[in-house]
Design a protein around this motif. Structure first.
Motif: not given
Length: 453
Positions: A152-156
Motif C-alpha cells: 500500500l502507499p506509504s501514506c496509507e
C-alpha cells in the motif's frame, strides 16, 4: 515523530499532482491534517474513481490537463507529486520556480510515522529484500507492515503503525528524488546500475536520487550497504549514519558477508548457504542485506533460518512457475534492465532457453552478451527484438528466433528446450511497449505456459 511542516499545514493549500493510488492516499492524509487540497490529474474526471468521496471531504479536482492557472487561485504551500511524473512537467517547473517544496508521498509518510521505518532501495532486488525482511520480523513475532512499491502507499500505512511496530518500505529512485527530510531508522542500498535514465536524464541524477535514502541519517541510524558496489560504497563514505556493509565476495570484520559457503555476521559464522532456498548470487546479496537488518532489530537466528529455508521468492522475480515435462520454467518479468537479467542467467548452471524483449529505451544490449554462456537458444520479442538478437549473435548463441508478442515467443521457445533445461523469461526491458505493468507481462507469460499444457 511528526514533522513541523505537516503540523503547520492546517488551512494551507496543498497541490496533489496525479491521482493514482499514492495521490489518493496523500490527499486523504492531508485532509486529515486540515489542509485545503487541490488534486490535479491529466486524465478527464470521468476516468477517475473515488473522486466523489474526496470531494465530500472538501478536495477540489482539476482534471484534463495541467494548467498553470492553478497557481493564481491560492498560495500553494506544498506540491505532492506522483512519483512517475517527471520534473519537466510544467506544473512542477512552475512550482520550483516559485520555491514551493515538491515532494512524493513517502516524504509525507515519514513526517508522521510513530514506529520505525526500514527503507530499502536499489536498482535490483529491493522487492525480494523487503519481503524477506518483513517475513523475518513476522516470524520473530514482531509487528511489521509493508508499504511503498511493494504494498500500500506509504501514506496509507504510516498512520496505522504504532511506536513499537515497523514499517518495511520499498522505495524507488522516483520516490526518493522527491524527498527533503526523509529519514528512515535503517536505510538499505543494494546496488546501483543504469536504470530509468529516461526519467532521470543522467546517471548522476539517478545516483543522487538513490543516495537520498541515507541523506538525513544520524549516528543513531544505520546504513546497510553493498560493499561490493563501488558507487554504493562511495555513498556510504559520505553517510552520517552507522555504516553496516555486506559482501558476497569476501569475509568482513563487520556487517554481513559470505565466504566459502558460510554466511557471517560480524565475522562470526551464522549459517550455511545450503540453508538458503533462493537461487543465485544476486539473491545472496538480498539475503545478506535482509540478515543485517534483522540482526540490527534483534530478530532471532531461529527466525532468520526459518525464513531463509522456506522463502521461495516474490511473484515475477525469478519465480519458479512449474516443471513442465522435465523442464523448469521461471518467470522473471520484474527484470526490467540488463543487470537483473544477467543475474537471473547467472543463477543457473543448466542449459537455458531465454525469452527476452520489451520497451526500447535506447539501450545497447551488447554488454549482456557476456552473460549468455549457458544460453543454448533465445527468443526475442517486442521493440527490442532486433537489438537482443544482435547481442545473442555476438555471444554465439546457437539458435535465435524472434516474434512480435510474448505469447508467440513462448510457443517458439518451448520446442527449443530439452529435459533438464531451464526455460527462463527474463526480459531485460520495461514492459510498457505491450503491457501496462511487469505484473501483467508476467501473468501473460504464465498463462502462455499453461496453454502449452
Amino acid at each position: 515523530m511528526t514533522d513541523p511542516l505537516l503540523v503547520n499545514i492546517k488551512n494551507e493549500t496543498v497541490l496533489v499532482l496525479g491521482f493514482a493510488k499514492s495521490g489518493e492516499a496523500a490527499a486523504r492524509l492531508l485532509v486529515k491534517y486540515g489542509a485545503r487540497v487541490i488534486v490535479n490529474e491529466a486524465k478527464p474526471k470521468e476516468e477517475l474513481q473515488g473522486t466523489e468521496e474526496l470531494e465530500a471531504l472538501g478536495v477540489t479536482f482539476v482534471t484534463g490537463g495541467h494548467p498553470l492557472q492553478l497557481f493564481t487561485a491560492d498560495r500553494i504551500r506544498l506540491i505532492v507529486k506522483n512519483p512517475g511524473i517527471r520534473y519537466d512537467n510544467p506544473v512542477i517547473e512552475e512550482g520550483l520556480h516559485r520555491n514551493i517544496p515538491v515532494v512524493t508521498e513517502v516524504e509525507l509518510a515519514s513526517w508522521l510515522l510513530r514506529g520505525t521505518m526500514l527503507a530499502i532501495t536499489g536498482s535490483n532486488g529491493k522487492t525480494t529484500t523487503t519481503k524477506v525482511i518483513h517475513e523475518m520480523l513476522l516470524t520473530d513475532q514482531k509487528s511489521a507492515k509493508l508499504a511503498g512499491n511493494i504494498g500500500l502507499p506509504s501514506c496509507e500505512v504510516a498512520d496505522t503503525v504504532l511506536e513499537n511496530e515497523y514499517m518495511v518500505t520499498e522505495v524507488s529512485s522516483f520516490q526518493l528524488k522527491g524527498t527533503l527530510h526523509f529519514r528512515p531508522h535503517i536505510a538499505v542500498l543494494l546496488n546501483i546500475f543504469d536504470a530509468h535514465l529516461d526519467y532521470h536524464g543522467t546517471r548522476a541524477d539517478y545516483n543522487h536520487s538513490k543516495a537520498r535514502v541515507a541523506h538525513n541519517l544520524t549516528a543513531d541510524d544505520y546504513f546497510v550497504y553493498n560493499a561490493d558496489d563501488e558507487v554504493v560504497a562511495d555513498i556510504a563514505r559520505n553517510s552520517k549514519g552507522t555504516n553496516i556493509p555486506f559482501s558476497v565476495h569476501r569475509r568482513l570484520s563487520q556487517g554481513a558477508s559470505h565466504e566459502g559457503g558460510i554466511v557471517y555476521w560480524h565475522n562470526q559464522a551464522l549459517l550455511h548457504t545450503d540453508d538458503i532456498l533462493l537461487p543465485g548470487i544476486h539473491n545472496l546479496e538480498n539475503v545478506l542485506a535482509a540478515l543485517a537488518v534483522a540482526k540490527l532489530v534483534g530478530v532471532s537466528l531461529a527466525a532468520i533460518k526459518q525464513v531463509l529455508g522456506t522463502f521461495t521468492g516474490v511473484e515475477h522475480r525469478l519465480e519458479f512457475v512449474k516443471e513442465l515435462n522435465g523442464r523448469k520454467v521461471y518467470n522473471d518479468s520484474k527484470a526490467t534492465n540488463m543487470l537483473a537479467t544477467s543475474r537471473a542467467l547467472a543463477a543457473f548452471r543448466e542449459p537455458i532457453v531465454l525469452i527476452a524483449g520489451g520497451l526500447d529505451r535506447g539501450n545497447d544490449f551488447s554488454s549482456l552478451a557476456s552473460s549468455f554462456a549457458n544460453v543454448k537458444a533465445m527468443v526475442t520479442y517486442g521493440e527490442t527484438s532486433d537489438k537482443l538478437k544482435e547481442a545473442g549473435a555476438l555471444a554465439g548463441v546457437p539458435v535465435i528466433k524472434s516474434t512480435q508478442h510474448l505469447a508467440e515467443a513462448v510457443k517458439e521457445a518451448y520446442p527449443l528446450t530439452d529435459k533438464e533445461d531451464i526455460l527462463l523469461f527474463s526480459p531485460a526491458c520495461a514492459s510498457w511497449d505491450q503491457f501496462k505493468t511487469f505484473e501483467e507481462r508476467g501473468d501473460c507469460f504464465v498463462n502462455a505456459i499453461e496453454q502449452l499444457v
